[in-house]
Scaffold this active site. Structure first.
Site, short mmCIF file in Angstrom:
data_model
loop_
_atom_site.label_atom_id
_atom_site.label_comp_id
_atom_site.label_asym_id
_atom_site.label_seq_id
_atom_site.Cartn_x
_atom_site.Cartn_y
_atom_site.Cartn_z
N TYR D 51 -7.26 10.77 -4.92
CA TYR D 51 -5.96 10.42 -5.50
C TYR D 51 -5.70 8.95 -5.21
CZ TYR D 51 -4.87 15.39 -6.23
OH TYR D 51 -4.88 16.70 -6.65
N GLU D 52 -5.06 8.28 -6.13
CA GLU D 52 -4.92 6.83 -6.00
C GLU D 52 -4.10 6.39 -4.80
OE1 GLU D 52 -3.26 6.23 -9.83
OE2 GLU D 52 -1.22 6.64 -9.22
#
Lengths: 284, 255, 284, 255
Positions: D51-52
């Site tokens: 996930y960023e």
């Protein structure tokens, strides 16, 4: 997926071939000596060796004829003096000529970071007014900031074929935890096409705290379990740097004869790192 | 008052005195490391020491032999990746004092730590740049500490590794500072018993001497004992060979 | 030297003035809500607000008229939908016009990193073929790699006047430890001219493990001890994100009237963060 | 065999099936996150989710509402600074699959998540780019998941946020893939009971239909129960208000 867990011999034979660009990183701490010695035993040739500080390990690899080129930023025996084999290669071409690609620490950090980031080059405010750009014109250039007009020094990214690290610990999934001084190890690893790691121990649960320096196993090509693999450098929490050995190296490496004899006895004359450690008296 | 002392000790003490408490220092190995730690152990307990290995706010009890000894990591406030030392700290302007040594220095304070002779075919290959060029470029104040001889204080550098325009050059004979207008290094102070003439002899260019040359007080007993204790602890620590006890057997094939 | 330990009110009054460029960072985690609310209470005006994700805190500050400009990369209520006050400002100029400086996450990360590194610009392989460069031409340009000829996107560095973070812990020397998801907080902090931090707790011994994200105290301008200071965002190890509040915000912020009433009651109508937390029922 | 299911469920299941075990996925919030976690909980247990927010190799038990929920950090192999997610992972080419959604898509698979109407004076201001442009540019394979309507599958984007040339667009009606030569998105598969004509109606351009349109099997009972359990756990977790117990008093003046 999980990396291959191999013997050090198999890991080096499988991952490193003549002519490759190889970075054995670790800034004073966690220098992968065992891996370097194994490359010497396997008689690798024509390597482009990359390290910020060549340290004793590249002094040994250069003196044993593994390298045709060296990329570096500080080539001394820290706190002691010269790397005599590195000097002999540059000053006298012994055992053969060594091309050099020389930078500052900041420059090497920028080059690794650019490589780790998938960028073709990186930049810094530096080198201005020094003789470094003229000495290494092919690899030191400039860019101009399109917003301010400021001129910056540009350096090409480094992306080694293989980056070899030593770490304290891996888990059985191959996740690797480096603890303590990491230098530019993470950048050198992320820049590489293949990452190979030697570790002090392999455990079920890594036990790393949140935000630790962990290299996920799925990025690692091969892991070898090599206790003491950083000696005479050190592994924080396992053993200290053998500063006395670094002091002693000055005399060992000073002449071609004493160097060759020492390498013959302790590296070529042993079959693995445990044998090396016994041979130099680091384990009894 | 103070005992007999060596020129090296005087130089280290003189360098240490230049550091104000609370300053952020980027420290090189050798004389700079000794001077910074002496300052920290005497008048500047809140001196912030940064070593290029990534240790920020370190407080070693013995001097490191290498710039990345475990002692530095274990006593640091923070241990970060090396690239951030050069970007987030040095290049961003968060370092007050940078301390450098070199093999050669010229009359404006430029430094050579790369080669003696020609770069392509050197007579003596020196270690090279390390952190020096960027320390010289980005630290708010640059100090140079090096022994002074006519062979190392030269008219013409063999290679310009760093261009730092130091605020002061502290030698084993005295202190040089740049002339406010010409920027040429000028003798402004000597140690007890050292004459300006002696300093000029130990310089490869015709060294300018300030109109008024100060005399730097000798080390105090406290400075000297602190420095000698530090060196004694360091020597004992570095002499011990390391033995790896209870080394487990390597495991070849794991999961 | 040791930073000033101040009340939140004094820290904000001393460090943040009208017209400044201010980054309240923290990616979903550790968002400094208490600090933002205090800036609203102090009726700051004309701020250039910088955040990758404006989130509820900038929705509130924009709706209350604190900002004249916004630099950002993703302006939604995560997992919920729109930030209605941000939309109203851009679409209708309410409560007044808002200039925007828009990027992608990767672009914002590059801009903060360049600022933290003292470089005038940063670069990435990105934005190519999109409408972003045309929409923000003054702040999106190009450079060409002097080694490969490759064209890269160049973005100007961000160096906020003040970066405000929330962290779990400070020690009495003012060293600050952030644990968990840090987003671009470190880069935003190192880029800033002044760093101000609110913390959950102040302790004698920081207790951070080796290689933790620690901001040394001598770089911090001011610290305020504000327990719960990230609520309704979260502080790992202290309290969870109030996802129910984020869901509820959608209705509160949808109309100017309900928004103004809510802010009047819970932010302007309280004197400090403890009062806010009681007012919204987060503490009993 | 399988129970009744919604088009949303079918879409999520179809997207999940595209993920091979061991792939490295860059995951966006919403449908992509549901699809990736469904895959991980069914046929692809070693799927690596990034996930960023900086969480690498995370294994959440409930779907995060935001992309930085504590659940993601606590179940991750590694939590790193966000800039490194975009540089060391995405831009360096270490991500196999990037999953995107959008407000508008055009016939070559370019995406708009920025504005409806004119950029300078938008009718609807959307959240904006986030990680999308670089996911689209750097992931080895780009997948798009979005509900299909004639209003969202448009002839002309209002704004080009990302240009990704996706390998497949998975909708609530079927799957589009680029034609090998023209790169134009073409209907290659539909779900049980959906006709190509129905899919063409829900598209703002004259959608091309492959010579042979496959039918995607409905969710299995296991897929459906796993997805519903995940959503139920998630809904329960997000509904709970957070109370800060035992909040200590702030300390104003400390050292």
């Amino acid at each position: 997926m999980t990396p291959a867990f191999l013997s050090l011999r198999d890991a080096m034979a499988q991952q490193v071939r003549d002519g490759m660009t190889v970075a054995l990183e670790g800034f004073t701490h966690l220098i992968p000596f065992a891996a370097g010695h194994e490359l010497i035993r396997q008689r690798r040739r024509g390597l482009t060796l990359v390290r910020m500080t060549p340290d004793l390990i590249y002094d040994q690899m250069i003196g044993m004829g593994c390298a045709s080129s060296l990329t570096f930023s500080w080539g001394g025996n820290p706190g002691v003096g010269s790397l005599h084999r590195l000097r002999d290669a540059i000053e006298n071409g012994w055992p053969h000529a060594l091309a050099i690609d020389e930078h500052s620490h900041a420059g090497m950090a920028v080059r690794y970071s650019a490589g780790a980031s998938g960028l073709p080059f990186g930049m810094l405010k530096g080198y201005v007014g020094t003789d470094l750009p003229a000495a290494n014109a092919a690899r030191i250039s400039n860019v101009t900031c399109p917003f301010t007009g400021e001129r910056l020094t540009a350096l090409p990214a480094i992306q080694p074929d293989v980056t070899i690290l030593h770490a304290q610990r891996a888990d059985r999934e191959g996740n690797v935890w480096l603890r303590g001084i990491v230098g530019a190890s993470r950048e050198a690893a992320m820049a590489a096409r293949a990452i190979v790691v030697t570790v002090e121990e392999v455990v079920g649960d890594l036990g790393a705290p949140m935000n630790a320096f962990v290299i996920p196993g799925w990025q690692v090509a091969a892991i070898a379990h090599v206790p003491g693999g950083a000696y005479p450098s050190y592994a924080l929490g396992h053993y200290a740097r053998d500063n006395a050995f670094y002091l002693a190296w000055d005399e060992i490496a000073r002449s071609r004869e004493s160097f060759t004899a020492w390498m013959g006895e302790h590296v070529l004359g042993t079959t693995d790192h445990a044998g090396f450690l016994r041979s130099v008296g680091a384990v009894t | 008052m103070s005992a007999t002392y060596t020129p090296d000790e005087m130089m280290t003490v003189a360098a240490a005195r230049r550091l104000r408490n609370g300053a952020v220092c980027f420290v090189g190995i050798g004389l700079p490391s000794a001077a910074c730690n002496l300052a920290r152990l005497t008048h500047a307990p809140e001196l912030v020491l940064i070593y290029e290995s990534g240790t920020v706010g370190t407080r070693p009890s013995v001097l490191p032999l290498s710039i990345g000894d475990g002692e530095l990591a274990e006593t640091a406030r923070s241990v970060i990746p090396l690239p951030e030392i050069f970007t987030h700290y040095l290049q961003r302007g968060r370092v007050d004092v940078g301390f450098l040594g070199a093999a050669q220095i010229d009359r404006v304070g430029d430094l050579n730590s790369t080669v003696i002779g020609d770069y392509a075919k050197p007579k003596v290959r020196l270690p090279g740049a390390g952190g020096a060029p960027e320390i010289a470029a980005h630290a708010k104040t640059v100090l140079v500490v090096m022994k002074q001889t006519a062979r190392t204080f030269v008219e013409q550098l063999d290679f310009r590794t760093s261009t730092g325009r130091p605020a002061a050059v502290i030698t084993d004979l005295g202190v040089l500072e740049p002339d406010p207008s010409s920027r040429e290094l000028t003798l402004v102070a000597t140690y007890d018993g050292v004459t300006p003439a002696a300093v000029r002899t130990a310089c490869g260019w015709p060294l300018r001497v300030a109109a008024k040359v100060a005399t730097i007080p000798p080390p105090t007993a406290h400075e000297l004992s602190t420095l000698r204790d530090l060196h004694a602890r360091t020597k004992a620590a570095h002499a011990a060979r390391v033995a790896l006890s209870h080394l487990p057997s390597p495991i070849s094939h794991l999961p």
